[in-house]
Design an enzyme around this catalytic site. Sequence first.
Site, mmCIF file in Angstrom:
data_model
loop_
_atom_site.group_PDB
_atom_site.id
_atom_site.type_symbol
_atom_site.label_atom_id
_atom_site.label_comp_id
_atom_site.label_asym_id
_atom_site.label_seq_id
_atom_site.Cartn_x
_atom_site.Cartn_y
_atom_site.Cartn_z
ATOM 1 N N ARG A 79 75.175 -57.729 -57.021
ATOM 2 C CA ARG A 79 76.026 -56.963 -57.930
ATOM 3 C C ARG A 79 75.158 -56.189 -58.917
ATOM 4 N NH1 ARG A 79 78.068 -59.750 -61.276
ATOM 5 N NH2 ARG A 79 77.377 -61.810 -60.635
ATOM 6 N N TYR A 219 77.182 -53.810 -50.770
ATOM 7 C CA TYR A 219 77.004 -55.245 -50.975
ATOM 8 C C TYR A 219 78.250 -55.935 -51.546
ATOM 9 C CZ TYR A 219 75.870 -59.685 -52.876
ATOM 10 O OH TYR A 219 75.929 -61.008 -53.160
ATOM 11 N N GLY A 221 80.156 -58.123 -53.832
ATOM 12 C CA GLY A 221 80.983 -57.912 -55.010
ATOM 13 C C GLY A 221 81.091 -56.456 -55.443
ATOM 14 N N LYS A 228 85.758 -59.406 -56.711
ATOM 15 C CA LYS A 228 85.489 -59.378 -58.151
ATOM 16 C C LYS A 228 86.252 -58.254 -58.857
ATOM 17 C CE LYS A 228 83.236 -62.954 -57.701
ATOM 18 N NZ LYS A 228 81.970 -63.576 -57.913
ATOM 19 N N HIS A 248 86.948 -67.154 -62.778
ATOM 20 C CA HIS A 248 85.840 -67.327 -61.827
ATOM 21 C C HIS A 248 85.638 -68.833 -61.610
ATOM 22 C CE1 HIS A 248 81.316 -66.213 -60.931
ATOM 23 N NE2 HIS A 248 82.044 -66.222 -59.820
ATOM 24 N N SER A 270 77.694 -67.171 -61.509
ATOM 25 C CA SER A 270 77.292 -66.842 -60.148
ATOM 26 C C SER A 270 76.036 -67.614 -59.747
ATOM 27 C CB SER A 270 77.022 -65.342 -60.050
ATOM 28 O OG SER A 270 78.171 -64.629 -60.448
ATOM 29 N N ALA A 271 76.080 -68.177 -58.541
ATOM 30 C CA ALA A 271 74.971 -68.969 -57.988
ATOM 31 C C ALA A 271 74.614 -70.173 -58.855
ATOM 32 C CB ALA A 271 73.744 -68.083 -57.726
ATOM 33 N N CYS A 272 75.619 -70.798 -59.435
ATOM 34 C CA CYS A 272 75.391 -71.997 -60.251
ATOM 35 C C CYS A 272 76.177 -73.205 -59.748
ATOM 36 C CB CYS A 272 75.701 -71.721 -61.717
ATOM 37 S SG CYS A 272 74.491 -70.625 -62.482
ATOM 38 N N THR A 275 80.437 -73.215 -55.021
ATOM 39 C CA THR A 275 80.677 -73.488 -53.605
ATOM 40 C C THR A 275 80.263 -74.917 -53.272
ATOM 41 O OG1 THR A 275 80.280 -71.161 -53.136
ATOM 42 C CG2 THR A 275 80.215 -72.664 -51.270
ATOM 43 N N ASP A 295 85.567 -69.723 -55.511
ATOM 44 C CA ASP A 295 85.081 -68.638 -56.381
ATOM 45 C C ASP A 295 86.105 -68.135 -57.400
ATOM 46 O OD1 ASP A 295 82.729 -66.987 -56.918
ATOM 47 O OD2 ASP A 295 83.875 -65.291 -56.172
ATOM 48 N N ARG A 387 73.734 -64.234 -48.265
ATOM 49 C CA ARG A 387 75.072 -64.846 -48.252
ATOM 50 C C ARG A 387 75.598 -65.069 -46.843
ATOM 51 N NH1 ARG A 387 77.740 -65.693 -53.556
ATOM 52 N NH2 ARG A 387 76.145 -64.926 -54.979
HETATM 53 P P1 GTP Z 1 78.761 -67.405 -56.582
HETATM 54 O O1 GTP Z 1 79.234 -67.376 -55.158
HETATM 55 O O2 GTP Z 1 77.614 -66.484 -56.836
HETATM 56 O O3 GTP Z 1 79.847 -67.200 -57.579
HETATM 57 O O4 GTP Z 1 78.074 -68.811 -56.856
HETATM 58 P P2 GTP Z 1 78.465 -70.343 -56.751
HETATM 59 O O5 GTP Z 1 78.737 -70.848 -58.118
HETATM 60 O O6 GTP Z 1 79.468 -70.608 -55.693
HETATM 61 O O7 GTP Z 1 77.062 -70.929 -56.336
HETATM 62 P P3 GTP Z 1 76.625 -71.968 -55.217
HETATM 63 O O8 GTP Z 1 77.490 -73.181 -55.139
HETATM 64 O O9 GTP Z 1 76.451 -71.220 -53.965
HETATM 65 O O10 GTP Z 1 75.228 -72.424 -55.831
HETATM 66 C C1 GTP Z 1 74.077 -71.784 -55.550
HETATM 67 C C2 GTP Z 1 72.838 -72.476 -56.086
HETATM 68 O O11 GTP Z 1 73.059 -73.601 -56.926
HETATM 69 C C3 GTP Z 1 71.997 -72.950 -54.928
HETATM 70 O O12 GTP Z 1 70.669 -72.634 -55.214
HETATM 71 C C4 GTP Z 1 72.220 -74.447 -54.952
HETATM 72 O O13 GTP Z 1 71.179 -75.142 -54.340
HETATM 73 C C5 GTP Z 1 72.335 -74.739 -56.436
HETATM 74 N N1 GTP Z 1 73.118 -75.961 -56.730
HETATM 75 C C6 GTP Z 1 74.430 -76.174 -56.495
HETATM 76 N N2 GTP Z 1 74.801 -77.410 -56.887
HETATM 77 C C7 GTP Z 1 73.690 -77.986 -57.392
HETATM 78 C C8 GTP Z 1 73.416 -79.262 -57.978
HETATM 79 O O14 GTP Z 1 74.283 -80.124 -58.113
HETATM 80 N N3 GTP Z 1 72.147 -79.490 -58.405
HETATM 81 C C9 GTP Z 1 71.161 -78.545 -58.279
HETATM 82 N N4 GTP Z 1 69.955 -78.846 -58.720
HETATM 83 N N5 GTP Z 1 71.377 -77.336 -57.729
HETATM 84 C C10 GTP Z 1 72.609 -77.061 -57.296
HETATM 85 C C1 SPV Z 2 79.130 -63.692 -57.548
HETATM 86 O O1 SPV Z 2 78.145 -62.963 -57.769
HETATM 87 O O2 SPV Z 2 79.685 -64.341 -58.452
HETATM 88 C C2 SPV Z 2 79.658 -63.832 -56.179
HETATM 89 C C3 SPV Z 2 79.121 -62.969 -55.137
HETATM 90 O O3 SPV Z 2 80.551 -64.639 -55.962
HETATM 91 S S1 SPV Z 2 79.822 -61.376 -55.181
HETATM 92 O O4 SPV Z 2 81.059 -61.400 -54.397
HETATM 93 O O5 SPV Z 2 78.875 -60.469 -54.579
HETATM 94 O O6 SPV Z 2 80.133 -61.006 -56.532
HETATM 95 MN MN MN Z 3 81.274 -65.639 -57.813
#
Ligand code: GTP
Ligand code: SPV
Ligand code: MN
Length: 605
Positions: A79, A219, A221, A228, A248, A270-272, A275, A295, A387
Amino acid sequence: MTATEALTDAPTTHQGILDFVREAAELMKPDRIHWCTGSDEEWIELTDALVGTGTFTRLNPAIKPNSFYAASDPIDVARVEDRTYICSVNERDAGPTNNWMEPSQMKDLMRGLYDGCMRGRTMYVIPFVMGHLEAEHPMFGVELTDSAYVTASMRVMARMGSHVLERMTELNAPFVQALHSVGHPLAEGQADVAWPCNDTKYIVQFPEERAIWSYGSGYGGNALLGKKCYALRIASVMARDEGWLAEHMLILKLTSPQGVVKYIAAAFPSACGKTNLAMLAPTIPGWKVETLGDDIAWMRVGEDGRLWAVNPEYGLFGVAPGTNEHTNPNAMRTINKGNSVFTNVALTPEGDIWWEGLENTPAQATSWKGEPWTPDSEELSSHANSRYCTPIKQCDILAPEYDDPRGVPIDAILFGGRRKTTIPLVFEARDWTHGTFLGATLSSETTAAAVGAVGVVRRDPMAMLPFIGYNAGDYFGHWVNMGKDNDAAKLPRIFYVNWFRRDEDGGFLWPGFGENSRVLKWVVERIDGQAAAVETPIGHVPAPGSLDVDGLDMTPEALEAALAVDVEEWKAEIPQIQEWFEKFGDDLPTVLWTELDGLKARLGL
Ligand code: GTP
Ligand code: SPV
Ligand code: MN
């Protein structure tokens, strides 16, 4: 293409849709128009065409049936928050956290970019609905795009196609207009590239018109506009106007060994970890997690006074790196069924995909940049924001309530972020307003999900910083009012979690993933009045012995460090919160200042 040509054989009499398509076609000048049906035949045609242009590589059907690998242009991997605009009529309504431009100025600028931008290409007309087609007020959209990749991905991520268009026509339904172009027209005879896009990018929301204009990126989002742009930015504005919440958040169902069911929503940036938590495989015996969404959650107070949540999406667009049989076995099972698109991962000689963190490291592969890769390579095989895009229906642990348009009543909301220090593993808010304060001050290290620096701590309120479609001060006020206008006792209890606290050596204190079930257990036991907590200046943390650590491989010291509330660290946090709140001036609800004063007093400041 002339206006009449554009509408020949249009499979609808919905005048609004016909006008939208005609006007866009006149401006963007595609060679062809394709009205998407969502059928299997159409999927085969689209994916065959994408293989033909080199955008897709078909994966080995014996390993990943009906699945495809794609590598983006290296300038189009995430994004683009600095290119994302909320073009409200008044600048004040975009607030201090969004980019803004006067709507007519933005439209003039973008009409210039859109003029002829689809030459040599097909315009795909994608009728879609976010949420259930059977919802009381189905939330329709039409995305017009010149990207077959986006069209194929939209089929995975949203309910779309002929059945949606028929219903829109029957109801003469209002819909969100979503325009998308990769911004890469083809002159007569000009060869296409595998990933068309443009250096210039704009991701623009017009909240009053409920319209989205996106340009230059293919890409996720930026381009799958139901996600989004609609389900968060535009929907958050609708939610403000109509008294509900577009967030979110993941949604999960947790069943105890005694068969007690609780529904939990969680907002992490995001990515925290959304999922991962949504698809959690619990390590504690007898507990069961089922998935509802990973999400986005749309939440409304029902007649019973409870907050009911639905997932408006139809697929999972998950972060690939780090996903494996240990961290997320349910995601692995889901993607192994096939019917998926993998973007910016590595391709193995067997025609399978691979990424950092996945088992069975291949001896060689082709990296996301198309270069030869081996385990000794200096560069990563996969982009950090690579992704997988896969149908949610393939998830073995999808809760049956996913198909219920009423959704599920939420018992707990978790806020969480990625913080090396300060924030304990879990604590509970004192009440709804305090929970709103915790959400409003949520902080997290930036990730590769957005273009820009990674690992920088920033405030990401309710994990919605890039997605609030209006003034964030008003958004906080809306959250506060949800607690005032409703019976707060029936609303979810609010908690804050941090899986990412580190020890002195930089390692994670808490093992995370399946072990997070222990935290979920504490949360539901708090709700049922069974788990003990200690009151601290920041909220209620687990009392010694109240968190189930049976069989957990962790020293008592590490556990204590993970749960610790360090007053000095929190004192250092205060000026940052103060500075954050000052950004909003008079638009910040005064109760949030009162909450900050309370926190300061409890910290002895
Ligand atoms: P978006 O799709 O971007 O909104 O993100 P999301 O919140 O769904 O992120 P996702 O669950 O894909 O998490 C991505 C990152 O977080 C990866 O690098 C995982 O390894 C890390 N992660 C998730 N859960 C944990 C956890 O409990 N502990 C640690 N250390 N890392 C975690
Ligand atoms: C995020 O960035 O929070 C996502 C991926 O879930 S995207 O759909 O590209 O925004
Ligand atoms: Mn997201």
